[in-house]
Design a protein around this motif. Structure first.
Motif, PDB file in Angstrom:
ATOM      1  N   TYR A 262       7.530 -39.592  11.925  1.00  0.00           N
ATOM      2  CA  TYR A 262       7.169 -38.348  11.242  1.00  0.00           C
ATOM      3  C   TYR A 262       6.697 -37.380  12.309  1.00  0.00           C
ATOM      4  O   TYR A 262       5.901 -37.741  13.172  1.00  0.00           O
ATOM      5  CB  TYR A 262       6.053 -38.580  10.217  1.00  0.00           C
ATOM      6  CG  TYR A 262       6.513 -39.319   8.991  1.00  0.00           C
ATOM      7  CD1 TYR A 262       6.926 -38.625   7.860  1.00  0.00           C
ATOM      8  CD2 TYR A 262       6.558 -40.704   8.966  1.00  0.00           C
ATOM      9  CE1 TYR A 262       7.366 -39.304   6.731  1.00  0.00           C
ATOM     10  CE2 TYR A 262       7.000 -41.386   7.846  1.00  0.00           C
ATOM     11  CZ  TYR A 262       7.402 -40.668   6.733  1.00  0.00           C
ATOM     12  OH  TYR A 262       7.843 -41.339   5.626  1.00  0.00           O
ATOM     13  N   TRP A 263       7.212 -36.145  12.242  1.00  0.00           N
ATOM     14  CA  TRP A 263       6.861 -35.128  13.235  1.00  0.00           C
ATOM     15  C   TRP A 263       6.233 -33.934  12.541  1.00  0.00           C
ATOM     16  O   TRP A 263       6.583 -33.590  11.409  1.00  0.00           O
ATOM     17  CB  TRP A 263       8.106 -34.703  14.013  1.00  0.00           C
ATOM     18  CG  TRP A 263       8.456 -35.680  15.105  1.00  0.00           C
ATOM     19  CD1 TRP A 263       8.765 -37.006  14.940  1.00  0.00           C
ATOM     20  CD2 TRP A 263       8.526 -35.425  16.493  1.00  0.00           C
ATOM     21  NE1 TRP A 263       9.018 -37.587  16.156  1.00  0.00           N
ATOM     22  CE2 TRP A 263       8.887 -36.635  17.128  1.00  0.00           C
ATOM     23  CE3 TRP A 263       8.327 -34.290  17.266  1.00  0.00           C
ATOM     24  CZ2 TRP A 263       9.050 -36.739  18.501  1.00  0.00           C
ATOM     25  CZ3 TRP A 263       8.495 -34.390  18.643  1.00  0.00           C
ATOM     26  CH2 TRP A 263       8.845 -35.600  19.245  1.00  0.00           C
ATOM     27  N   LEU A 264       5.325 -33.285  13.240  1.00  0.00           N
ATOM     28  CA  LEU A 264       4.553 -32.161  12.726  1.00  0.00           C
ATOM     29  C   LEU A 264       5.465 -31.025  12.265  1.00  0.00           C
ATOM     30  O   LEU A 264       6.398 -30.638  12.974  1.00  0.00           O
ATOM     31  CB  LEU A 264       3.613 -31.656  13.818  1.00  0.00           C
ATOM     32  CG  LEU A 264       2.605 -30.586  13.434  1.00  0.00           C
ATOM     33  CD1 LEU A 264       1.609 -31.132  12.414  1.00  0.00           C
ATOM     34  CD2 LEU A 264       1.881 -30.106  14.688  1.00  0.00           C
TER      35      LEU A 264
ATOM     36  N   GLU B 164      -2.739 -31.712   8.402  1.00  0.00           N
ATOM     37  CA  GLU B 164      -1.449 -31.406   9.003  1.00  0.00           C
ATOM     38  C   GLU B 164      -0.334 -32.089   8.215  1.00  0.00           C
ATOM     39  O   GLU B 164      -0.514 -33.177   7.683  1.00  0.00           O
ATOM     40  CB  GLU B 164      -1.411 -31.848  10.467  1.00  0.00           C
ATOM     41  CG  GLU B 164      -2.444 -31.104  11.303  1.00  0.00           C
ATOM     42  CD  GLU B 164      -2.352 -31.419  12.766  1.00  0.00           C
ATOM     43  OE1 GLU B 164      -2.190 -30.479  13.548  1.00  0.00           O
ATOM     44  OE2 GLU B 164      -2.451 -32.609  13.121  1.00  0.00           O
TER      45      GLU B 164
ATOM     46  N   TYR C  69       3.582 -33.582   8.204  1.00  0.00           N
ATOM     47  CA  TYR C  69       4.594 -34.179   9.071  1.00  0.00           C
ATOM     48  C   TYR C  69       5.841 -34.483   8.249  1.00  0.00           C
ATOM     49  O   TYR C  69       5.739 -34.914   7.097  1.00  0.00           O
ATOM     50  CB  TYR C  69       4.078 -35.489   9.675  1.00  0.00           C
ATOM     51  CG  TYR C  69       2.860 -35.319  10.543  1.00  0.00           C
ATOM     52  CD1 TYR C  69       2.984 -35.200  11.926  1.00  0.00           C
ATOM     53  CD2 TYR C  69       1.583 -35.279   9.994  1.00  0.00           C
ATOM     54  CE1 TYR C  69       1.861 -35.045  12.733  1.00  0.00           C
ATOM     55  CE2 TYR C  69       0.459 -35.121  10.790  1.00  0.00           C
ATOM     56  CZ  TYR C  69       0.608 -35.008  12.155  1.00  0.00           C
ATOM     57  OH  TYR C  69      -0.491 -34.855  12.947  1.00  0.00           O
TER      58      TYR C  69
ATOM     59  N   PHE D 130       3.621 -37.938  14.729  1.00  0.00           N
ATOM     60  CA  PHE D 130       2.377 -38.441  14.161  1.00  0.00           C
ATOM     61  C   PHE D 130       2.049 -39.754  14.858  1.00  0.00           C
ATOM     62  O   PHE D 130       2.897 -40.643  14.972  1.00  0.00           O
ATOM     63  CB  PHE D 130       2.531 -38.682  12.654  1.00  0.00           C
ATOM     64  CG  PHE D 130       1.337 -39.344  12.043  1.00  0.00           C
ATOM     65  CD1 PHE D 130       0.148 -38.656  11.898  1.00  0.00           C
ATOM     66  CD2 PHE D 130       1.390 -40.661  11.628  1.00  0.00           C
ATOM     67  CE1 PHE D 130      -0.970 -39.263  11.341  1.00  0.00           C
ATOM     68  CE2 PHE D 130       0.289 -41.279  11.073  1.00  0.00           C
ATOM     69  CZ  PHE D 130      -0.896 -40.579  10.934  1.00  0.00           C
TER      70      PHE D 130
ATOM     71  N   SER E 174       6.911 -29.134  18.002  1.00  0.00           N
ATOM     72  CA  SER E 174       6.334 -30.199  17.186  1.00  0.00           C
ATOM     73  C   SER E 174       5.963 -31.406  18.042  1.00  0.00           C
ATOM     74  O   SER E 174       6.312 -31.494  19.222  1.00  0.00           O
ATOM     75  CB  SER E 174       7.364 -30.603  16.115  1.00  0.00           C
ATOM     76  OG  SER E 174       6.839 -31.592  15.264  1.00  0.00           O
TER      77      SER E 174
END
Length: 106
Positions: A77-79, A42, A44, A63, A60
């Protein structure tokens, strides 16, 4: 996990990226700044509070990982939203915002 070639191809609509192994994942860099990471297949993006909220509205999530002592650590950090994989302009816009945020941080 996505390999370096997959990541370079994914971010091609944005710009060339550098990729470095780190902590069981891959750091993704542009202009010498880490603006994204790939972990367990994935991707991020680096966020601040406003960008995290915007990504949350796109489905989203942040992480997060569990430490050996059981505590959960959440990073900024985001998806990457699913839609960005199919929309190069969206990917480029989100990546530019993440890079700007990464540049604002020491």
């Amino acid at each position: 996990m996505r390999d370096a070639d997959d990541i370079a191809e994914l971010f091609a609509p944005f710009r060339p990226v550098g990729i470095r192994r780190m902590f069981g994942g891959l750091g993704i860099y542009a202009e010498g700044k880490m603006f994204a990471l790939a972990v367990d297949g994935e991707v991020y993006l680096k966020t601040d509070a406003a960008f995290a909220e915007a990504l949350g509205h796109l489905g989203s999530r942040p992480f997060a990982y569990a430490r050996k002592d059981g505590r959960v650590v959440t990073l900024s950090y985001w998806l990457l939203p699913d839609a960005a994989y199919d929309e190069p302009d969206m990917l480029a816009d989100l990546s530019a915002r993440a890079l700007s945020i990464a540049g604002a941080r020491p």
